[in-house]
Motif scaffolding. Structure first.
Motif, mmCIF file in Angstrom:
data_model
loop_
_atom_site.group_PDB
_atom_site.id
_atom_site.type_symbol
_atom_site.label_atom_id
_atom_site.label_comp_id
_atom_site.label_asym_id
_atom_site.label_seq_id
_atom_site.Cartn_x
_atom_site.Cartn_y
_atom_site.Cartn_z
ATOM 1 N N HIS A 193 0.851 -1.192 0.000
ATOM 2 C CA HIS A 193 0.000 0.000 0.000
ATOM 3 C C HIS A 193 0.884 1.239 0.000
ATOM 4 O O HIS A 193 1.751 1.382 0.859
ATOM 5 N N THR A 195 -6.971 0.843 -6.149
ATOM 6 C CA THR A 195 -7.880 0.133 -5.253
ATOM 7 C C THR A 195 -9.017 1.039 -4.823
ATOM 8 O O THR A 195 -8.809 2.209 -4.485
ATOM 9 N N PHE A 249 -0.429 -0.338 -4.364
ATOM 10 C CA PHE A 249 -1.853 -0.003 -4.361
ATOM 11 C C PHE A 249 -2.019 1.502 -4.193
ATOM 12 O O PHE A 249 -1.501 2.100 -3.248
#
Length: 328
Positions: free
Chosen positions: A12, A131, A90
């Motif tokens: 992330h 995402t 992400f």
């Protein structure tokens, strides 16, 4: 282990921000984020759900494309220092322009420029996966998918869903995933971290992903494990994250080796490394120490990751050369 070339598929972008970077940015902007840090300077949270709120608070100081360019450089410097040669990160337009396509393009251009500089200077290749955020709801996911579809291409290569997997059902997000798939984006979905084996099955049935983010709670249902193996679904395993957050009580209790032995395609990633005090190097060291993984096993896992990467064939060929002897 640090020098072993590695591929990371589950990272992330904001979650990889060093706490010192976020503190510095907060000071520049006059934002008080003291409540989200421990006394020794790390991120402070009680459990996974509190972690989500701390994550969003830290992200609040990332307010411009330039902030994200600086973040990208900081993240890739840390990844490259741990031997990562290819990473998929992400990204959410929720945090990069609020779901507005024009703003998202500006953020993405800044991120990509910083990534290109890092590839030139550090030898690490980055690609992006948009995402949507599950606990923000399916309506919020629609403009996020439209942003992804608008910028799909050789750099923005996938679409997925992160966040609290106990909120809503995968089928609620079908429109967003169909939009992304029609634009040529490859699909991954977070499941089986907190929602049990059923969440993995639901994600597979509703959204038909190639990869599952985490997926490790599939071990609760051996028929599902066999399905994963038979269908070639790749798990983006994040063992250090799982142990730190208490999904499993110890490294020995983590099912990554059992899943691998049963024929499931597993890969290794760090998820949100500075939040958990981990790195790709420390995860590799723990896997070697706990399960006896050697360079041959790590090479197999990296081959799996390279095959499962969403980038194009030319990029894969380039990365395969960087893996060198470890992937032969």
């Amino acid at each position: 282990m640090r020098d072993l070339p590695k591929i990371e598929l589950h990272l992330h972008h904001e979650g990889a921000a060093p706490p010192s970077f976020i503190r510095g940015l907060a000071k520049e902007k006059g934002v008080d984020l003291s409540g989200i840090f421990t006394e020794d300077g790390g991120y402070a949270y009680r459990d996974f759900w509190h972690f989500l709120s701390v994550y969003e608070a830290a992200t609040s100081v990332l307010q411009s494309p330039e902030d994200y360019a600086r973040l990208t450089r900081a993240v890739l410097e840390e990844s490259a220092a741990n031997g990562v040669v290819y990473s998929e990160t992400f990204l959410s337009p929720d945090f990069c322009g609020g779901g507005d396509i024009a703003a998202w393009r500006e953020y993405l251009a800044a991120i990509r420029e910083a990534a290109d500089e890092a590839e030139r200077d550090l030898g690490i290749t980055l690609r992006g996966i948009v995402t949507c955020i599950r606990h923000f709801g399916p309506e919020r996911a629609r403009p996020i998918a439209e942003c992804a579809a608008d910028t799909a291409g050789d750099w923005l290569v996938g679409f997925g869903m992160a966040g609290d997997e106990l909120k809503g059902k995968p089928s609620d997000f079908l429109w967003a995933f169909q939009c992304a798939r029609e634009a040529g984006l490859r699909i991954t979905v977070h499941a089986g971290e907190w929602g049990g084996a059923a969440s993995v099955r639901d994600a597979l049935d509703a959204l038909h992903p190639e990869r599952i983010g985490h997926g490790v709670q599939a071990i609760e249902d051996l028929a599902l494990v066999d399905r994963l193996a038979e269908d070639g679904i790749v798990l983006e395993c994040c063992p250090g994250s799982n142990v730190t957050l208490g999904v499993f009580e110890s490294w020995r209790a983590h099912p990554i080796e059992t899943l691998r032995e049963r024929g499931v395609k597993v890969t290794v990633s760090t998820d949100d490394p500075p939040f958990f005090g981990i790195s790709m190097t420390s995860d590799y060291e723990n896997l070697a120490r706990t399960f006896g993984w050697d360079e041959e096993v790590f090479a197999e896992v990296n081959r799996t990751a390279l095959d499962a990467a969403f980038c194009d064939a030319a990029t894969k060929e380039k990365i395969a050369k960087k893996l060198g002897d470890s992937a032969t």
